[in-house]
Design a protein around this motif. Structure first.
Motif, PDB file in Angstrom:
ATOM      1  N   ARG A   1       0.860  -1.182   0.000  1.00 49.20           N
ATOM      2  CA  ARG A   1       0.000   0.000   0.000  1.00 49.20           C
ATOM      3  C   ARG A   1       0.903   1.242   0.000  1.00 49.20           C
ATOM      4  O   ARG A   1       1.163   1.841   1.047  1.00 49.20           O
TER       5      ARG A   1
ATOM      6  N   ARG B   1       0.658   4.324  -1.148  1.00 49.83           N
ATOM      7  CA  ARG B   1       0.149   5.643  -0.719  1.00 49.83           C
ATOM      8  C   ARG B   1       0.145   5.740   0.797  1.00 49.83           C
ATOM      9  O   ARG B   1       0.530   6.760   1.369  1.00 49.83           O
ATOM     10  N   GLU B   2      -0.279   4.678   1.422  1.00 47.61           N
ATOM     11  CA  GLU B   2      -0.304   4.646   2.889  1.00 47.61           C
ATOM     12  C   GLU B   2       1.123   4.720   3.449  1.00 47.61           C
ATOM     13  O   GLU B   2       1.391   5.448   4.408  1.00 47.61           O
TER      14      GLU B   2
ATOM     15  N   ARG C   1       2.453   8.246   3.197  1.00 44.84           N
ATOM     16  CA  ARG C   1       1.929   9.105   4.270  1.00 44.84           C
ATOM     17  C   ARG C   1       2.664   8.835   5.583  1.00 44.84           C
ATOM     18  O   ARG C   1       2.994   9.764   6.323  1.00 44.84           O
TER      19      ARG C   1
END
Length: 153
Positions: A123, A125-126, A129
């Motif tokens: 993941r 994008r996670e 972040r």
């Protein structure tokens, strides 16, 4: 043996395609490159090789002053180092820009790998972040995907 080119135009196209077209052939001052069928000022690899082989510092520099002399010497020594390291192939220009991920190494890579679950999809994008909030580093999700793929394979 490669096929002989039909014209100067087709050779220039081939040099451009290979990334070896000299963008400033008019700056080549070595007399060998004037009116010769063999010596081509458009061929960056040949120009660099001849610069190394002949060591024509003063002829190639002309009367451009100290700054031009310094620039020529910098080009000469860089070309010599590239030639010493890789032979004639070392004279072929490299693509500009980064050669790989600059932000994903050491601590960041360990951080990513600690958060991967076996069998689970990445993941990115996670993870981007998390890196931004915990490490205060801005990393694009695609960069994360490429770095993890490179370390896995």
């Amino acid at each position: 043996m490669p096929a002989k080119h039909d014209s100067k135009h087709s050779k220039a196209d081939a040099l451009l395609e290979e990334g070896t077209l000299n963008p400033t052939p008019e700056n080549v001052r070595d007399p060998k490159f004037r009116g010769s069928e063999f010596f081509d000022p458009h061929d960056a690899v040949q120009v660099k090789y001849e610069m190394l082989a002949s060591r024509l510092h003063r002829q190639c520099v002309g009367d451009g002053g100290f700054r031009r002399v310094w620039r020529f010497q910098a080009d000469y020594y860089q070309a010599k180092a590239n030639f010493d390291a890789g032979g004639i192939a070392g004279l072929v220009p490299k693509k500009p820009g980064p050669r790989g991920p600059r932000k994903i190494h050491g601590e960041v890579l360990a951080f990513l790998q600690a958060r991967l679950a076996p069998g689970e999809p990445v993941r990115a994008r996670e993870l981007a972040r998390l890196i931004r909030s915990e490490l205060d580093i801005e990393v694009h999700p695609r960069t994360i995907e490429r770095a993890l793929k490179k370390t896995a394979g």
